[in-house]
Design an enzyme around this catalytic site. Structure first.
Site, PDB file in Angstrom:
ATOM      1  N   GLY A  28     -12.785  -3.468   2.090  1.00  0.00           N
ATOM      2  CA  GLY A  28     -14.190  -3.113   2.263  1.00  0.00           C
ATOM      3  C   GLY A  28     -14.721  -2.243   1.142  1.00  0.00           C
ATOM      4  O   GLY A  28     -15.841  -2.444   0.656  1.00  0.00           O
ATOM      5  N   ARG A  46       0.823  -1.214   0.000  1.00  0.00           N
ATOM      6  CA  ARG A  46       0.000   0.000   0.000  1.00  0.00           C
ATOM      7  C   ARG A  46       0.860   1.268   0.000  1.00  0.00           C
ATOM      8  O   ARG A  46       0.457   2.290  -0.555  1.00  0.00           O
ATOM      9  CB  ARG A  46      -0.939  -0.001   1.198  1.00  0.00           C
ATOM     10  CG  ARG A  46      -2.125  -0.941   1.034  1.00  0.00           C
ATOM     11  CD  ARG A  46      -3.040  -0.928   2.227  1.00  0.00           C
ATOM     12  NE  ARG A  46      -4.294  -1.630   1.939  1.00  0.00           N
ATOM     13  CZ  ARG A  46      -5.215  -1.911   2.837  1.00  0.00           C
ATOM     14  NH1 ARG A  46      -5.031  -1.544   4.103  1.00  0.00           N
ATOM     15  NH2 ARG A  46      -6.319  -2.553   2.503  1.00  0.00           N
ATOM     16  N   GLY A 101      -7.332  -7.859   1.404  1.00  0.00           N
ATOM     17  CA  GLY A 101      -6.047  -8.093   2.058  1.00  0.00           C
ATOM     18  C   GLY A 101      -5.496  -9.491   1.877  1.00  0.00           C
ATOM     19  O   GLY A 101      -4.318  -9.681   1.527  1.00  0.00           O
ATOM     20  N   LYS A 111     -16.932 -16.510   6.173  1.00  0.00           N
ATOM     21  CA  LYS A 111     -18.354 -16.492   6.521  1.00  0.00           C
ATOM     22  C   LYS A 111     -19.244 -16.004   5.381  1.00  0.00           C
ATOM     23  O   LYS A 111     -18.979 -14.966   4.776  1.00  0.00           O
ATOM     24  CB  LYS A 111     -18.572 -15.593   7.739  1.00  0.00           C
ATOM     25  CG  LYS A 111     -17.915 -16.118   9.018  1.00  0.00           C
ATOM     26  CD  LYS A 111     -18.197 -15.191  10.187  1.00  0.00           C
ATOM     27  CE  LYS A 111     -17.594 -15.746  11.478  1.00  0.00           C
ATOM     28  NZ  LYS A 111     -17.891 -14.859  12.624  1.00  0.00           N
TER      29      LYS A 111
END
Length: 393
Positions: free
Chosen positions: A369, A37, A346, A193
């Site tokens: 996100g 990054r 990530g 999940k």
């Protein structure tokens, strides 16, 4: 033509720039363990300096308690890493709300999350940030989905607010993969999940021709399809949603690929002994930790004919080599394909680095996100504010 101002189009000479970057990087033993990054922000920083601007960078790191200084979340290791990459000292400024950056100089502000009001997008804090600059540059795509003082409020109150080159590239490349993609479109979505990726999966069913689910989510889908998953991580309460997604996929003509074999172990550790089982025969004491290599090879081969590939998340627990084979085969299959390939998140970036395929992927997003929210079709608050400021003239 973008519907926001671009830093590249502005006169930056002798201007004070406040650039919001995303330096929320992985750390190990007090040092930056992955500088991806930071390196992604270098062209923006170098362009600003070459054009005669004074540059103050700001970022968050980790999740310190807001309003108090946490030495373990200091950006000093980031300043050190940035100094090495640029070949020039980059001072870290603690009391940066009272700092004035001089033309041609570069400094890094201490963690924005040390300031009370950052997360709540406090107007008073945002105005103080805006007062530090002639031009605010939003270049932190990874935080663009958050309306916070350093991403949204400061853009509202700055004299000029614009998008940096990295943010602009992110929006255009992700937009290309989602809005007008070359077909067929294949999406690979990993994650532990179903509950956290439910809206992403649902949105993708309207956009893709083929959907591959990996990671712990696979176990929930297998359980929903009637298979025994032993001691595997899964969400029994999400089985009805998995069944509904499978039904939606059938109705929309989207192939939802499921493995025929899985890689299991009785424990998750570096010493764990991996065993391959048919999905019909997973023992009660085993955990599914990867997808079978035959399934992964089939996916990789089929990617050769894809027009667009969207990748978010590994297929297995690739951090351990014995459970990383399907992710490796997938990464190499994406790299070998001529499709426009977009990767983000990530864990995805870590997999790309581990298997050395970065140069062969069309675009690697720095966002997690924010990347997923764009895939879902959601607007990003920080980008909306840039658009609003641009429309005001």
């Amino acid at each position: 033509m973008a519907d926001y101002l671009l830093m590249a189009d502005l006169d930056l000479d002798n201007k004070r720039l406040l650039i919001r970057v995303d330096f929320n990087v992985p750390m190990a033993d007090g040092k930056v363990s992955d500088d991806s990054r930071i390196r992604a922000a270098l062209p923006t920083i170098e362009m600003a300096l070459q054009r005669g601007a004074g540059v103050l960078l700001m970022s968050h790191l980790g999740r310190p308690q807001e309003g108090s200084v946490d030495p373990t979340a200091s950006l000093q290791p980031v300043a050190d890493a940035l100094s090495k990459l640029l070949g020039r000292p980059v001072p870290l400024i603690s009391d940066w709300l009272d700092f004035t950056v001089e033309p041609g100089t570069l400094a890094l502000a201490e963690n924005v999350r040390f300031l009370a009001g950052e997360k709540s997008n406090d107007d008073a804090l945002a105005k103080r940030m805006a007062g530090l600059c002639d031009v605010f540059v939003m270049d932190a795509f990874g935080t663009a989905h958050r309306a916070q003082a350093s991403t949204h409020g400061v853009a509202k109150f700055s004299t000029l607010a614009c998008a940096g080159p990295l943010l602009d590239a992110e929006l255009k490349n992700i937009g290309q993969a989602l809005k007008n993609p070359a077909r067929p479109v294949v999406a690979i979505v990993g994650g532990s999940k179903v509950s956290t990726k439910l809206e992403v999966l649902r949105s993708l069913l309207d956009k893709v021709d083929r959907l591959i689910v990996g990671g712990g989510m696979t176990n929930t889908f297998l359980a929903a399809a009637g298979y025994e998953v032993g001691r595997s991580l899964h969400e029994p309460e999400m089985k009805p949603m998995a069944i509904e997604l499978m039904r939606l996929a059938r109705n929309k003509g989207v192939e939802l690929a499921m493995p025929d074999q899985v890689v299991c172990a009785t424990e998750l550790s570096a010493e764990a002994q991996a065993q391959v089982f048919s999905v019909n025969e997973v023992p009660a004491d085993q955990m599914i930790l990867d997808l079978g290599s035959g399934f992964a090879k089939k996916i990789a081969a089929e990617l050769a004919d894809a027009g667009t590939i969207i990748w978010n998340g590994p297929l297995g627990v690739f951090e351990y080599d014995q459970f990383g084979e399907s992710t490796r085969l997938l990464a190499e299959g994406i790299a070998a394909s001529n499709a426009f390939s977009l990767a983000g998140g990530g864990d995805t970036l870590a997999a790309i680095a581990k298997y050395g395929v970065g140069d062969a992927i069309s675009y690697i997003s720095t966002g997690g996100g924010a990347f997923l929210e764009m895939v879902e079709g959601k607007a990003l608050p920080a980008v909306e504010m840039l658009q609003q400021r641009c429309s005001e003239g």
